[in-house]
Design an enzyme around this catalytic site. Structure first.
Site, short mmCIF file in Angstrom:
data_model
loop_
_atom_site.label_atom_id
_atom_site.label_comp_id
_atom_site.label_asym_id
_atom_site.label_seq_id
_atom_site.Cartn_x
_atom_site.Cartn_y
_atom_site.Cartn_z
N SER A 187 0.85 -1.19 0.00
CA SER A 187 0.00 0.00 0.00
C SER A 187 0.89 1.25 0.00
O SER A 187 1.73 1.39 -0.88
CB SER A 187 -0.95 -0.04 1.20
OG SER A 187 -1.96 0.91 1.06
N ASP A 400 -8.32 -6.10 -4.87
CA ASP A 400 -7.95 -4.95 -4.06
C ASP A 400 -9.08 -3.91 -4.07
O ASP A 400 -9.46 -3.41 -5.13
CB ASP A 400 -6.65 -4.33 -4.57
CG ASP A 400 -6.04 -3.35 -3.58
OD1 ASP A 400 -6.80 -2.56 -2.98
OD2 ASP A 400 -4.82 -3.37 -3.41
N HIS A 440 -6.90 -5.89 -0.44
CA HIS A 440 -5.84 -4.90 -0.27
C HIS A 440 -4.77 -5.43 0.67
O HIS A 440 -4.95 -5.42 1.89
CB HIS A 440 -6.42 -3.58 0.24
CG HIS A 440 -5.40 -2.49 0.27
ND1 HIS A 440 -4.72 -2.08 -0.86
CD2 HIS A 440 -4.92 -1.74 1.29
CE1 HIS A 440 -3.88 -1.12 -0.53
NE2 HIS A 440 -3.98 -0.90 0.76
#
Ligand SMILES: *[C@@H]1O[C@H](CO)[C@@H](O)[C@H](O)[C@H]1NC(C)=O
Ligand SMILES: *[C@@H]1O[C@H](CO)[C@@H](O)[C@H](O)[C@H]1NC(C)=O
Ligand SMILES: *[C@@H]1O[C@H](CO)[C@@H](O)[C@H](O)[C@H]1NC(C)=O
Ligand SMILES: *[C@@H]1O[C@H](CO)[C@@H](O)[C@H](O)[C@H]1NC(C)=O
Ligand SMILES: *[C@@H]1O[C@H](CO)[C@@H](O)[C@H](O)[C@H]1NC(C)=O
Ligand SMILES: *[C@@H]1O[C@H](CO)[C@@H](O)[C@H](O)[C@H]1NC(C)=O
Ligand SMILES: *[C@@H]1O[C@H](CO)[C@@H](O)[C@H](O)[C@H]1NC(C)=O
Length: 527
Positions: A187, A400, A440
C-alpha cells in the site's frame, strides 16, 4: 550446539546462559553507545521471544497497543530529526538469530504508524529490521497542515532516513555488519518501496512492493470521486452492501469461468468487461430482490469505469471487477473517503473545512499540478536501480478494494515503454505478480497468503511460499521467482490451508487446464 555435546550438562547450561547474557548486555549497553547525528535514543531493551510487548506510546488511532514477539531481540527506539521542524520516530529490532540481512519496513494509508507487526515478522525471519512513523503520529492527515517538512517526510524522507540510520546501527550492533539490504511494504508501503527504487537506487538490493499507492495524487482523486457518484445512503444512486452483492454475483456469472474454473475467483480481470445493464429491473416485475434501478446500474457502471481528468486524460484506471464486496463498505459507503479528504484539506487547499462532498475533476487538476516532493512516485526510468543489480518483486491483489491493481499494470507498461524493455528483459530485475483472490494487501476470497506479513505464510517460509524469502533467494542466489504460490486459508490468516495456487508473473495469466479440481495447483498453467 553440536560441539558442546561432550560437555557435562552443567557446563552446557552455563554456556547457554553466557550466550544469552552477552546478547542481553550488548543490548542494554547499546543505547548509550549510539552517537549518530540527529539521533536521540529513547531506550534500548532486550525482548525475549514469546513476549507480548506493550506499545503504550503508540498513538491510539494506530490501533495497536501490543505486539506479540516470537524471537529474542534487542529493541531500540529513537527520535531522528529530519529538519529543523520535523522528526521521525524510529525503531530498530535486532534479532539474536541474525542472518546478516538489513530490512526496512514501510507504512500504510496516510498514517504515521510504525508497523510493529512487520517488525515482528521480519525480525523473526532473522532480518535486522527498522520501521519509522512516517514523520507524524496517528492516521489523520492534519499534521500536514501548513507543515511541508512533514509532507516531505511522508513523500520519501522518513523511509530513507530510517535506512541511513538503520544501516549504521546494524553495523554498530553486529560485528559482522550486514551483507544485503531489503525492503518489505504494501500500500503506502508499496509506494515507499517504489520511491526508494526511483530516488535512492542504492538503498536496497531487493524490494518487495505490494499494492503500491503509486500515481498517488490521482489515487487520492480517484478515491474522492466515488462519493459524488454514489451519493449518500439516502440517494437514489446509492447501493447498499446487499445490492453490491447483486452486482458482484452478476460479475462472477459473466466472468468467473473465463479462466476455466468456476471457483468464485477471477484470474484475469482484463478479460472481464461485464455488461451490467442486465441488472436493471423489469418495471413490470414484482420481485425486485435481485435487480437494480437504472440509477443504481449507472452508479455501478461509473464506479467500474476509468477515471478521466478535466481534458480527457486518463488519471486512474478502473476499479478491477471482482472487488465489489470488499470495496462497498469503504469506497462506496456514502461518505467522503477520509484519506482523500484529508489530502485536499491539509495539503492541496490548506482549508480544514473543505468537504469531499464537493469534489470534481477540477480539484484533481489542482492537486496534480502541485505534486509536492514528487510524491506521485511515477518515474518510468529505473535504470539506476537496475545498474546496481537491484531486484524488485511487485505484487498486487486482484480483489484490491482500495488501490486498483490496474494501476500496477499501467505502471509496469510505463516502465517497459520508458526503458524500451520488453517483459522478457524486465524479468531480469523487475517482476510483477497478479495475486488472484487477494484484497488490499491481504484478505479476499482466494490464495492470498504469500508471506507478505505475519500469519500470511504457510509451511516453513520456503521461497516458493513466501515473497520475502523469494526475494532473498533472487538477490543472494540469482534464482528468480517464476511464480508466487499463495495459500487459501479455511478461516482467515494463519488458519488451516485449504488449497494453494501458483500466481503468474505479468503479463502471463493463470488458466485452469485440469484435470481435477481447481484446488489442485498443478491443474493451473501460466500462459
Ligand atoms: C497482548 O496483550 C493485549 C493486552 O495487553 C491482549 O489484548 C492481546 O490479546 C495479547 N496478545 C497475545 C498474543 O497474547
Ligand atoms: C535550520 O535552522 C537554522 C537556524 O535557524 C537555519 O540556519 C537553517 O538554515 C535551518 N535549516 C533548514 C534545513 O531549514
Ligand atoms: C510521536 O509520538 C511519540 C511517542 O509518544 C513522541 O515521542 C513523538 O514526539 C511524536 N512525534 C510527533 C512528530 O509528534
Ligand atoms: C425473488 O427472487 C429471489 C432471487 O431470484 C428469490 O430468492 C426469492 O425467493 C424471490 N422472492 C419471491 C417473493 O418470489
Ligand atoms: C459544496 O459547495 C456548495 C456550493 O459551492 C456549498 O454551498 C456547500 O457548502 C459545499 N458543501 C460542503 C459540504 O462543503
Ligand atoms: C490535461 O490535464 C493533465 C492533468 O491535469 C495535464 O497534465 C495535461 O498537460 C493536460 N493536457 C492538455 C493537452 O491540456
Ligand atoms: C473441488 O473442491 C472443492 C473444495 O474442496 C469442493 O467444494 C468442490 O466440490 C470440488 N469440485 C469438484 C469438481 O470436485
Amino acid at each position: 550446539m553440536t560441539r558442546f555435546l561432550g560437555l557435562p550438562l552443567v557446563a552446557l547450561g552455563s554456556v547457554a546462559l553466557a550466550t544469552q547474557d552477552a546478547f542481553q548486555s550488548k543490548c542494554a549497553e547499546f543505547g548509550d553507545q549510539i552517537d549518530i547525528p540527529n539521533v536521540k535514543v529513547n531506550f534500548a531493551e532486550y525482548v525475549p521471544g514469546g513476549t507480548n510487548v506493550s506499545l503504550a506510546d503508540n498513538p491510539p488511532s494506530c490501533g495497536s497497543l501490543s505486539q506479540a514477539v516470537s524471537a529474542d531481540l534487542c529493541r531500540v527506539a529513537m527520535a531522528v530529526k529530519t529538519s529543523n521542524s520535523s522528526e521521525i520516530t524510529l525503531e530498530a529490532w535486532f534479532p539474536r538469530e541474525y542472518k546478516g540481512r538489513f530490512l526496512s519496513t514501510g507504512n500504510g494509508g496516510i498514517s504515521g504508524c510504525i508497523q510493529y507487526y512487520d517488525l515482528a515478522y521480519t525480525s523473526q525471519l532473522g532480518f535486522a529490521s527498522v520501521g519509522a512513523n512516517n514523520g507524524h503520529n496517528g492516521t489523520s492527515g492534519e499534521p500536514f497542515y501548513r507543515h511541508p517538512e512533514v509532507v516531505k517526510d511522508y513523500a520519501y524522507r522518513s523511509v530513507h532516513t530510517g535506512v541511513v540510520v538503520g544501516k549504521e546501527l546494524t553495523k554498530q550492533f553486529y560485528d559482522e555488519g550486514f551483507d544485503k539490504s531489503y525492503y518489505l511494504g504494501c500500500s503506502t508501503g508499496g509506494r515507499q518501496g517504489w520511491k526508494s527504487v526511483q530516488k535512492y537506487p542504492n538503498d536496497f538490493d531487493g524490494v518487495v512492493a505490494g499494492a503500491p499507492a503509486i500515481n498517488l495524487i490521482n489515487l487520492f482523486s480517484w478515491s474522492a470521486h466515488f462519493y459524488p457518484i454514489t451519493g449518500s445512503p439516502s440517494s437514489k444512486t446509492f447501493l447498499s452492501t446487499d445490492e453490491w452483492q447483486i452486482v458482484h454475483d452478476e460479475i462472477l456469472r459473466q466472468c468467473d469461468s473465463i479462466d476455466g474454473a468456476k471457483d468464485g475467483i477471477i484470474e484475469d480481470p482484463d478479460l472481464c468487461r461485464p455488461a451490467l445493464e442486465t441488472l436493471t429491473c423489469d418495471p413490470s416485475a414484482s420481485n425486485k430482490t435481485s435487480c437494480l434501478s437504472s440509477a443504481q446500474v449507472n452508479t455501478a457502471q461509473q464506479v467500474l469505469s476509468p477515471f478521466y481528468g478535466i481534458n480527457g486524460t486518463l488519471l486512474y484506471p478502473r476499479m478491477q471487477p471482482g472487488s465489489e464486496i470488499l470495496a462497498a463498505p469503504i469506497m462506496y459507503s456514502g461518505t467522503p473517503f477520509q484519506y482523500s479528504q484529508d489530502w485536499y484539506r491539509y495539503v492541496v487547499y490548506n482549508d480544514p473545512s473543505w468537504s469531499g462532498a464537493n469534489f470534481t475533476v477540477k480539484d484533481a487538476a489542482v492537486a496534480l499540478a502541485q505534486n509536492p516532493y514528487n510524491i506521485q512516485t511515477w518515474e518510468g526510468d529505473i535504470s539506476a536501480f537496475k545498474k546496481t543489480g537491484g531486484k524488485i518483486l511487485h505484487y498486487h491483489g486482484l480483489q484490491d478494494q482500495l488501490i486498483s491493481s490496474e494501476d500496477s499494470k499501467w505502471y509496469y507498461s510505463h516502465v517497459s515503454n520508458t526503458m524500451k524493455l520488453p517483459p522478457s528483459k524486465l524479468d531480469e530485475f523487475y517482476r510483477f505478480f497478479q495475486i488472484s483472490g487477494m484484497g488490499h494487501c491481504g484478505s479476499g476470497d482466494g490464495a492470498y497468503g504469500i508471506g507478505q506479513g505475519l500469519k500470511t505464510y504457510s509451511g516453513d517460509n520456503e521461497p516458493e511460499d513466501n515473497v520475502l524469502m523469494a526475494m532473498v533467494q533472487w538477490v543472494e542466489e540469482g534464482k528468480a521467482p517464476e511464480t508466487v504460490r499463495g495459500a487459501k486459508f479455511v478461516n482467515g490468516p494463519g488458519s488451516k490451508v485449504e488449497y494453494k495456487r501458483k500466481h503468474c508473473r505479468w503479463p502471463r495469466r493463470n488458466v485452469f487446464k485440469g484435470p481435477g479440481n481447481y484446488t489442485d495447483e498443478n491443474a493451473w498453467q501460466c500462459v
